[in-house]
Design a protein around this motif. Structure first.
Motif, PDB file in Angstrom:
ATOM      1  N   UNK A  65     -25.589  18.758  21.981  1.00 47.36           N
ATOM      2  CA  UNK A  65     -24.154  18.719  21.304  1.00 47.36           C
ATOM      3  C   UNK A  65     -24.446  17.797  19.246  1.00 47.36           C
ATOM      4  N   UNK A  66     -23.684  18.825  18.547  1.00 40.74           N
ATOM      5  CA  UNK A  66     -23.758  17.825  17.080  1.00 40.74           C
ATOM      6  C   UNK A  66     -23.224  16.149  17.235  1.00 40.74           C
ATOM      7  N   UNK A  67     -22.766  15.917  18.065  1.00 41.12           N
ATOM      8  CA  UNK A  67     -22.298  14.258  17.649  1.00 41.12           C
ATOM      9  C   UNK A  67     -21.215  13.943  19.248  1.00 41.12           C
ATOM     10  N   UNK A  69     -17.685  13.867  19.277  1.00 42.73           N
ATOM     11  CA  UNK A  69     -17.252  14.336  19.655  1.00 42.73           C
ATOM     12  C   UNK A  69     -17.601  15.627  20.517  1.00 42.73           C
ATOM     13  N   UNK A  70     -18.451  15.916  21.140  1.00 42.68           N
ATOM     14  CA  UNK A  70     -19.037  17.458  21.182  1.00 42.68           C
ATOM     15  C   UNK A  70     -19.770  16.201  23.248  1.00 42.68           C
ATOM     16  N   UNK A  71     -19.493  17.398  24.396  1.00 41.87           N
ATOM     17  CA  UNK A  71     -20.090  17.550  25.459  1.00 41.87           C
ATOM     18  C   UNK A  71     -20.384  19.137  26.444  1.00 41.87           C
ATOM     19  N   UNK A  72     -21.001  18.224  26.896  1.00 44.53           N
ATOM     20  CA  UNK A  72     -21.193  20.334  27.613  1.00 44.53           C
ATOM     21  C   UNK A  72     -21.160  20.131  29.126  1.00 44.53           C
ATOM     22  N   UNK A  73     -20.994  20.900  30.074  1.00 42.23           N
ATOM     23  CA  UNK A  73     -20.694  20.451  30.954  1.00 42.23           C
ATOM     24  C   UNK A  73     -21.275  22.067  32.213  1.00 42.23           C
ATOM     25  N   UNK A  74     -21.781  21.924  32.768  1.00 41.36           N
ATOM     26  CA  UNK A  74     -22.141  22.911  33.412  1.00 41.36           C
ATOM     27  C   UNK A  74     -21.127  24.160  34.501  1.00 41.36           C
ATOM     28  N   UNK A  75     -21.225  25.403  33.878  1.00 43.63           N
ATOM     29  CA  UNK A  75     -20.664  25.759  33.893  1.00 43.63           C
ATOM     30  C   UNK A  75     -22.019  27.423  34.745  1.00 43.63           C
TER      31      UNK A  75
END
Length: 157
Positions: A65-67, A69-75
């Protein structure tokens, strides 16, 4: 506003042009909304925008994630599978997104939030061919029927 981005086909390692598209899309959005260009990206009503990126395991391990304000979720649902239809809606709902961007027509028909879908081409719709598949004729036509149902739903919704 939390915007979800379906990046299950992320990266050139996916072996698809869509994977490259997704990789470049995420990079372009991050650059466009970088803190140096826009201290507080807003949706026009003063509400800050954040992004949730949905990835399969390979992409999840690569995407950074660049900053904040970004998150990631495993899908971890392979495209065109029953898991997309049965389990992905809950993952989307649990992530709390307000809007989804599916970067391909493959989406859960019971998506719990409004969405947009990018449809890259319609060649299979106009020229279905068992010869273009590694599946046998029965499986090909069953998947082709599912393709038509999901594509029609994406366009209508």
């Amino acid at each position: 506003m939390r915007i979800g981005i379906d990046a299950r086909l992320y990266g050139v390692a996916s072996g698809t042009g869509i994977g490259r598209y997704v990789e470049e899309l995420l990079r372009a959005i991050a650059d466009l909304l970088s803190p140096s260009r826009s201290p507080s990206p807003c949706d026009g009503e003063g509400e800050e925008i954040s992004f949730v990126v949905f990835l399969q395991r390979d992409g999840f391990n690569v995407f950074v994630p660049p900053n904040d304000r970004w998150s990631k979720v495993l899908a971890d649902f392979r495209p065109y599978t029953i898991g997309v239809q049965t389990r992905y809606p809950r993952v989307i709902r649990d992530a709390g997104v307000d809007l989804m961007h599916f970067t391909h027509f493959d989406h859960p028909i019971r998506c719990p939030v409004p969405f947009i879908a990018t449809i890259h081409d319609l060649i299979l719709l106009h020229h279905p061919s068992v010869r273009a598949s590694t599946l046998g004729p029965m499986r090909f036509w069953a998947k082709y029927l599912a393709y038509r149902v999901v594509l029609r739903h994406a366009v209508r919704r």
